[in-house]
Design a protein around this motif. Structure first.
Motif, PDB file in Angstrom:
ATOM      1  N   TYR A  59       1.568  -1.221  11.634  1.00  0.00           N
ATOM      2  CA  TYR A  59       2.653  -2.040  12.150  1.00  0.00           C
ATOM      3  C   TYR A  59       3.089  -3.028  11.069  1.00  0.00           C
ATOM      4  N   ILE A  60       4.412  -2.977  10.799  1.00  0.00           N
ATOM      5  CA  ILE A  60       4.998  -3.814   9.758  1.00  0.00           C
ATOM      6  C   ILE A  60       6.210  -4.530  10.345  1.00  0.00           C
ATOM      7  N   SER A  61       6.280  -5.824  10.105  1.00  0.00           N
ATOM      8  CA  SER A  61       7.455  -6.571  10.548  1.00  0.00           C
ATOM      9  C   SER A  61       8.380  -6.804   9.352  1.00  0.00           C
ATOM     10  N   TYR A  62       9.662  -6.857   9.605  1.00  0.00           N
ATOM     11  CA  TYR A  62      10.620  -7.192   8.557  1.00  0.00           C
ATOM     12  C   TYR A  62      11.877  -7.755   9.212  1.00  0.00           C
ATOM     13  N   PHE A  63      12.696  -8.401   8.413  1.00  0.00           N
ATOM     14  CA  PHE A  63      13.953  -8.944   8.919  1.00  0.00           C
ATOM     15  C   PHE A  63      15.098  -8.430   8.071  1.00  0.00           C
ATOM     16  N   SER A  64      16.045  -7.794   8.747  1.00  0.00           N
ATOM     17  CA  SER A  64      17.289  -7.400   8.098  1.00  0.00           C
ATOM     18  C   SER A  64      18.418  -8.112   8.841  1.00  0.00           C
ATOM     19  N   LEU A  69      -0.803   0.642 -10.971  1.00  0.00           N
ATOM     20  CA  LEU A  69       0.157  -0.413 -10.701  1.00  0.00           C
ATOM     21  C   LEU A  69       0.510  -1.147 -11.988  1.00  0.00           C
ATOM     22  N   SER A  70       1.760  -1.427 -12.180  1.00  0.00           N
ATOM     23  CA  SER A  70       2.178  -2.225 -13.336  1.00  0.00           C
ATOM     24  C   SER A  70       2.160  -3.713 -13.007  1.00  0.00           C
ATOM     25  N   THR A  71       2.257  -4.052 -11.715  1.00  0.00           N
ATOM     26  CA  THR A  71       2.193  -5.445 -11.254  1.00  0.00           C
ATOM     27  C   THR A  71       1.354  -5.506  -9.993  1.00  0.00           C
ATOM     28  N   PRO A  72       0.771  -6.660  -9.655  1.00  0.00           N
ATOM     29  CA  PRO A  72       0.006  -6.772  -8.412  1.00  0.00           C
ATOM     30  C   PRO A  72       0.891  -6.442  -7.216  1.00  0.00           C
ATOM     31  N   PRO A  73       0.315  -5.816  -6.168  1.00  0.00           N
ATOM     32  CA  PRO A  73       1.128  -5.441  -4.999  1.00  0.00           C
ATOM     33  C   PRO A  73       1.686  -6.668  -4.290  1.00  0.00           C
ATOM     34  N   TYR A  74       2.914  -6.510  -3.781  1.00  0.00           N
ATOM     35  CA  TYR A  74       3.586  -7.600  -3.081  1.00  0.00           C
ATOM     36  C   TYR A  74       2.829  -7.958  -1.803  1.00  0.00           C
ATOM     37  N   ASN A  75       2.331  -6.972  -1.082  1.00  0.00           N
ATOM     38  CA  ASN A  75       1.632  -7.198   0.178  1.00  0.00           C
ATOM     39  C   ASN A  75       0.635  -6.067   0.367  1.00  0.00           C
ATOM     40  N   TYR A  76      -0.518  -6.330   0.941  1.00  0.00           N
ATOM     41  CA  TYR A  76      -1.501  -5.274   1.154  1.00  0.00           C
ATOM     42  C   TYR A  76      -2.357  -5.605   2.372  1.00  0.00           C
ATOM     43  N   TYR A  77      -3.071  -4.591   2.859  1.00  0.00           N
ATOM     44  CA  TYR A  77      -3.876  -4.756   4.076  1.00  0.00           C
ATOM     45  C   TYR A  77      -4.991  -3.718   4.044  1.00  0.00           C
ATOM     46  N   ALA A  97      -8.740   2.578   5.591  1.00  0.00           N
ATOM     47  CA  ALA A  97      -7.388   2.671   5.035  1.00  0.00           C
ATOM     48  C   ALA A  97      -7.075   1.454   4.182  1.00  0.00           C
ATOM     49  N   LEU A  98      -6.550   1.717   2.994  1.00  0.00           N
ATOM     50  CA  LEU A  98      -6.032   0.676   2.118  1.00  0.00           C
ATOM     51  C   LEU A  98      -4.522   0.838   2.069  1.00  0.00           C
ATOM     52  N   ILE A  99      -3.795  -0.214   2.479  1.00  0.00           N
ATOM     53  CA  ILE A  99      -2.341  -0.134   2.605  1.00  0.00           C
ATOM     54  C   ILE A  99      -1.734  -1.215   1.707  1.00  0.00           C
ATOM     55  N   TYR A 100      -0.764  -0.834   0.894  1.00  0.00           N
ATOM     56  CA  TYR A 100      -0.131  -1.828   0.038  1.00  0.00           C
ATOM     57  C   TYR A 100       1.257  -1.345  -0.383  1.00  0.00           C
ATOM     58  N   TYR A 101       2.053  -2.313  -0.825  1.00  0.00           N
ATOM     59  CA  TYR A 101       3.374  -2.000  -1.346  1.00  0.00           C
ATOM     60  C   TYR A 101       3.268  -1.738  -2.847  1.00  0.00           C
ATOM     61  N   LYS A 102       3.963  -0.698  -3.293  1.00  0.00           N
ATOM     62  CA  LYS A 102       4.027  -0.411  -4.726  1.00  0.00           C
ATOM     63  C   LYS A 102       5.395  -0.845  -5.225  1.00  0.00           C
ATOM     64  N   ASN A 103       5.390  -1.889  -6.057  1.00  0.00           N
ATOM     65  CA  ASN A 103       6.644  -2.518  -6.455  1.00  0.00           C
ATOM     66  C   ASN A 103       7.531  -1.623  -7.305  1.00  0.00           C
ATOM     67  N   GLU A 104       6.900  -0.678  -8.053  1.00  0.00           N
ATOM     68  CA  GLU A 104       7.683   0.119  -8.991  1.00  0.00           C
ATOM     69  C   GLU A 104       8.754   0.961  -8.296  1.00  0.00           C
ATOM     70  N   ASN A 105       8.448   1.496  -7.109  1.00  0.00           N
ATOM     71  CA  ASN A 105       9.412   2.373  -6.430  1.00  0.00           C
ATOM     72  C   ASN A 105       9.686   1.936  -4.995  1.00  0.00           C
ATOM     73  N   SER A 112      11.072  -8.834   2.658  1.00  0.00           N
ATOM     74  CA  SER A 112      10.912  -9.615   3.886  1.00  0.00           C
ATOM     75  C   SER A 112       9.884  -9.004   4.818  1.00  0.00           C
ATOM     76  N   SER A 113       9.301  -7.856   4.424  1.00  0.00           N
ATOM     77  CA  SER A 113       8.352  -7.153   5.286  1.00  0.00           C
ATOM     78  C   SER A 113       6.953  -7.731   5.158  1.00  0.00           C
ATOM     79  N   HIS A 114       6.153  -7.498   6.187  1.00  0.00           N
ATOM     80  CA  HIS A 114       4.809  -8.054   6.259  1.00  0.00           C
ATOM     81  C   HIS A 114       3.929  -7.082   7.022  1.00  0.00           C
ATOM     82  N   ILE A 115       2.827  -6.621   6.424  1.00  0.00           N
ATOM     83  CA  ILE A 115       1.912  -5.692   7.094  1.00  0.00           C
ATOM     84  C   ILE A 115       1.083  -6.492   8.101  1.00  0.00           C
ATOM     85  N   LEU A 116       1.237  -6.163   9.397  1.00  0.00           N
ATOM     86  CA  LEU A 116       0.536  -6.900  10.453  1.00  0.00           C
ATOM     87  C   LEU A 116      -0.839  -6.319  10.759  1.00  0.00           C
TER      88      LEU A 116
END
Length: 991
Positions: free
Chosen positions: A759-764, A699-707, A712-720, A747-751
């Motif tokens: 399960y992930i919530s988001y708003f579009s 990772l080049s930056t800390p993940p935006y959200n993780y769980y 299981a380790l789940i997280y967002y990778k900001n680079e892509n 706007s997403s959030h790992i529930l």
């Protein structure tokens, strides 16, 4: 019956000699021999030392008492001073003793003067018989070196270092064994003294309570106090960079085995964790003390081999020590017998060690610790700081203005060059900015010249002293500086092949450094003369702006190519150049200032001040910029990404440094007036940390959200803009990457995870629930509402429901409960909240909420209050907080124990579902970032992650502090892997 004596003391009955003799007799007869030495030698104490207190008449013979004492003494101790030679009885006692003993049984004690002047000549040589080539015996005299103890130093130091030399000889053991046993004895003695004090406390307990139970209780308390004391001392030693001793004390504060009654206390465990660097991750480790290398006296200089394998050091008593840096083993330790001050050492490219001492150059083979060669320059002295080492040879400048080119292999003279002496020309007019001191020196020289019969030309020509040399990279030219007593200088370039010299124009200043940029260009630094210069004595400094000029010359004609300068207010400890050939950059540092220049034209690139004297500089790993080590123990480096001359400074080492070296990524430093060299490494870490190694974990930056859930380790990778799922139960940590829509990414959030689905919530355009199958990666969208919620909880303990706060159809604040299985929601109006529709006051918005599914209870908070709603009976209450409450910072749901946790950045309250405070916790590591529940077979803990990077343990029942573990100074969140007793910490330094 004759009386046996361990030693006979012979001395001149002068005040100083008598005082030393009396002290040595008394202290030897009361010398405590360590038990293990007693067992090894069979000698329990030094029984008797004979010392005659009365001066015999000059005409008298040795008395029967003295003669008998000499005959029955094992050793003769001669007190040597400048008065010794005046005593006829000292000589007679030595001669009488040698009738029945060898000279090896004569020991000397130096009171004043030099050894060769005060030791009786009879002890400095011996006769032995040899046979010549004809088989005839011949008597020759060989030099002896009697064991000498130096009492010229302060008495306390002499007692500690020199008295054991006498004692070890009389006892019959080695000096090192005695010193080591004595240290062990001292440590045990101190421990016994402390234990004795505790025993007094125990005795008092026996007297007061007269019960076995009370004795045991007091004894354990005493051990606790002792362990606490040792743990505190360990942390103090660690702060002083004495890590090895700190580890030893930390181990002493803990029980040795199962039978040891010493209790385990948090302070002792913490001291061991800190000193052993346990829990330090590889990516978050900084420069930390790895080892210390000690000598008996203060170290004057040291050097590290180019490959980082060996360390060599001289101390101010001319002792030389060499260590293997791979094993930290002391390979070589030797007293330099000629006792000359100002020794220097340099490692050669082949790892052999060059030792410079006066007019002698020696080369040592480190692999077998033998002397390879020696070269004696006889009447000439070596300029120890002016030795230039090439690939195959060594260039040495002597005070006779000759340069010797010696073979690195055998020390043979390959060539020698007489450097022509420069003189100031008759028409030379020095610059007009003469200092008062320069004017005084000039007037003095004119006066001396007027008193001689020298010609007018001779009076004008001023002799120049050669002081510095530097050999070009291709070994074809020698640059040298010549300077006069008036701070005038000329630079000469000597062509080795043609023996011709080209001179620069004369100038005024103090030459500090000479360095070649390539085979044709060189740079010099010249301190501009002034009435006052920066200086420091101890903590006292004189700060004056001093200017150093930097010149670049063409060696073919010594013409000036460019000129620059640097001004500093800090006294200079070390200064020099760093050349970056690939980028054509040149750095120069002096005092607390540095400047980076273009080496082609001398133009400034950037410059700066580090606000502390620089003692060493080296190139960064990219070979693009300098890194400086300062006297206060900081690393400083330029940071000009924003096109500003800014400096980054990191406190990394012990303070008050004067020497430093860098090799193989490790940094070796020496504190002023210290007998230790400390090594620092960036790679000291706990190897129990297991790194997740795959492309998705980089990772080049800390993940935006993780769980984290189960394995299981789940997280967002900001680079892509993708979602990463890592299987923690697989050996290779296999991962799945799922692309995310960039419009919904932030706007997403790992529930949470339920039934192998994420399960992930988001708003579009709508509030949507995204379902991702972990195995297949298949995704399914489900619309929940048309508006974006204020906040939402994670999935409940059952994994099928979550809660969120949003506006209902009447646009009033409402708590929603959503069931994933049934795909249905329930509404719970929050009419008590102040909003724009019901009140003139500012609207009250909810910041966060958490959900306890087993108790069907939700906890949430606004800027004003904390609320708790029971979904079963639809009742809501406001939580009462202490008067000291500073506003809520975070809330947590502890599902395993059905409690809520709330914090105000200073304290943490545990709440049951009735809203009552069950436990209050006060972390001492700064702001708390998170809290989790942990249990093992013995205890239940609450783990709190704090701002200082520590994980602190607290008793669940009463909130008492149980212990702390240091992780990193950059952690900001803590998660757990349910059922696995594994904690995962987000560390910003690892991104």
């Amino acid at each position: 019956m004759s009386t046996h004596y361990n030693a006979f003391i012979s001395y001149k009955h002068e005040v100083k000699d008598s005082r030393i003799a009396d002290m040595i007799q008394r202290e030897l007869e009361h010398y405590k021999i360590p038990p293990k030495i007693q067992k090894a030698t069979g000698l329990k104490k030094i029984e008797r030392i004979f010392r005659d207190k009365n001066e015999l008449p000059i005409t008298s013979n040795l008395s029967d008492t003295i003669s008998e004492a000499l005959n029955h003494s094992d050793y003769l101790i001669v007190i040597c001073s400048t008065k010794t030679k005046e005593s006829i009885w000292v000589s007679r006692e030595i001669e009488f003793f040698l009738r029945t003993h060898s000279k090896r049984q004569v020991l000397t004690v130096l009171v004043d003067g030099e050894p060769e002047d005060v030791i009786p000549p009879i002890l400095l040589s011996d006769e032995r018989t040899v046979y010549n080539s004809y088989g005839q015996p011949e008597i020759i005299r060989t030099a002896l070196e009697p064991l000498s103890c130096d009492y010229r130093m302060p008495i306390r130091r002499a007692r500690r270092q020199e008295l054991p030399r006498l004692a070890s000889t009389l006892i019959g053991c080695s000096y090192d064994d005695l010193i080591n046993r004595q240290r062990q004895y001292t440590i045990r003695h101190m421990t016994l003294l402390f234990a004795a004090a505790m025993a007094l406390s125990l005795s008092f307990g026996i007297y007061m309570y007269n019960s076995r139970k009370s004795i045991q209780k007091n004894y354990l308390a005493a051990l606790k106090n002792q362990s606490r004391y040792l743990a505190n001392e360990s942390e103090k030693l660690l702060e002083d960079e004495k890590r090895i001793t700190a580890i030893q004390l930390a181990l002493e504060s803990l029980p040795k085995n199962k039978e040891d009654l010493r209790p385990i206390i948090p302070e002792a465990v913490g001291a061991l964790i800190k000193s052993s660097y346990a829990y330090v991750s590889k990516t978050s480790s900084t420069f930390d003390t790895e080892c210390s290398y000690s000598m008996l006296n203060n170290i004057s200089t040291f050097d590290v081999s180019d490959n980082g394998t060996y360390l060599a050091a001289y101390d101010y008593n001319s002792n030389l020590s060499i260590w293997n840096l791979e094993t930290n083993e002391l390979l070589y330790s030797r007293k330099n017998n000629n006792g000359l001050f100002g020794n220097n050492i340099k490692f050669l490219p082949n790892n052999n060690l060059l030792s410079i001492n006066g007019n002698v150059l020696k080369c040592l083979d480190i692999s077998n610790l033998s002397e390879i060669w020696e070269y004696d320059f006889n009447s000439s002295s070596i300029h120890s700081d002016n030795i230039s080492i090439s690939e195959n040879g060594i260039y040495v400048l002597t005070d006779s203005d000759e340069v010797f080119y010696l073979s690195m292999t055998d020390g043979a003279v390959i060539d020698r060059y007489k450097l022509p002496t420069a003189t100031l020309p008759a028409d030379y007019n020095p610059p007009q900015n003469l200092s008062d001191l320069d004017i005084l020196l000039s007037d003095t020289m004119d006066l001396i010249a007027s008193m001689t019969d020298a010609s007018s030309d001779d009076k004008k020509n001023v002799y120049m002293n050669i002081s510095d040399i530097s050999v070009s990279p291709d070994n074809t030219k020698i640059i040298y500086s010549s300077s006069s007593g008036l701070n005038d200088y000329i630079i000469g370039c000597f062509d080795i092949k043609t023996k011709k010299v080209v001179y620069s124009d004369p100038n005024r200043g103090i030459i500090k450094n000479i360095q070649w940029l390539d085979n044709n260009q060189l740079v010099i630094s010249v301190l501009e003369p002034s009435d006052n210069l920066n200086s420091s004595i101890g903590n006292f400094k004189i700060l004056i702006s001093n200017k150093t000029n930097i010149y670049c010359f063409d060696s073919s004609d010594m013409s000036e190519k460019w000129h620059n300068d640097i001004i500093t207010n800090e006294p200079s400890i070390n200064d020099g150049f760093l050349s970056f050939e690939d980028s054509h950059k040149l750095a120069f540092y002096t005092g607390d200032s540095f400047k980076m220049m273009n080496s082609n034209n001398g133009q400034d690139i950037y410059s700066g001040e580090v606000n502390e004297a620089i003692i060493f500089a080296y190139k960064n790993y990219k070979n693009t910029d300098p890194i400086f080590i300062t006297r206060s123990g900081s690393l400083a480096f330029p940071n000009y990404s924003d096109k500003l001359d800014s400096i980054s400074v990191i406190q990394s080492f012990s303070s008050n440094l004067d020497l430093a070296e860098v090799s193989n990524g490790k940094i070796y430093v020496h504190q002023m007036n210290s007998s230790e060299i400390l090594s620092y490494s960036p790679n000291i870490y706990d190897d129990n940390w297991q790194e997740i190694k795959n492309e998705d974990s980089k990772l080049s930056t800390p993940p935006y959200n993780y769980y984290i859930s189960g394995n299981a380790l789940i997280y967002y990778k900001n680079e892509n803009n993708s979602l990463i799922i890592i299987n923690l139960s697989s050996e290779d940590y296999r991962s799945i990457q799922i692309p995310m829509d960039t419009s919904t990414y932030y706007s997403s959030h790992i529930l949470g995870v339920y039934d192998n689905k994420i399960y992930i919530s988001y708003f579009s355009e709508n509030y949507t629930l995204l379902e991702i199958d972990i195995i297949s990666g298949k995704t399914t969208d489900r619309t929940i509402s048309e508006t974006s919620p204020e906040c939402e909880s994670l999935l409940g303990n059952n994994g099928t429901e979550f809660t969120y706060i949003d506006k209902n159809s009447k646009y009033t604040d409402t708590l929603f409960y959503y069931d994933i299985k049934e795909q249905k929601s329930k509404e719970y109006p929050l009419d008590f909240l102040k909003n724009s529709n019901t009140s003139d006051e500012a609207p009250e918005s909810i910041n966060s909420l958490v959900y306890l599914s087993d108790k069907d209870t939700v906890l949430y908070y606004s800027d004003k209050s904390i609320y708790m709603t029971n979904l079963t009976n639809q009742s809501t209450k406001t939580i009462a907080t202490p008067d000291s409450w500073n506003g809520t910072s975070f809330i947590e749901a502890l599902d395993e124990i059905n409690l809520f946790a709330v914090s105000d950045n200073n304290q943490i309250l545990l709440l049951n579902t009735n809203g009552d405070v069950t436990t209050r916790i006060h972390p001492n590591g700064g702001q708390p970032y998170g809290i989790k529940y942990y249990s093992d077979k013995h205890q239940n803990f609450l783990l709190v992650l704090c701002e200082d990077g520590s994980i602190q343990r607290f008793n669940l029942e009463n909130g008492a502090f149980e212990g702390s573990t240091s992780i990193s100074f950059y952690t900001n969140d803590i998660s757990d892997s349910s059922g696995n007793n594994i904690s995962f910490i987000q560390d910003e330094s690892t991104s």
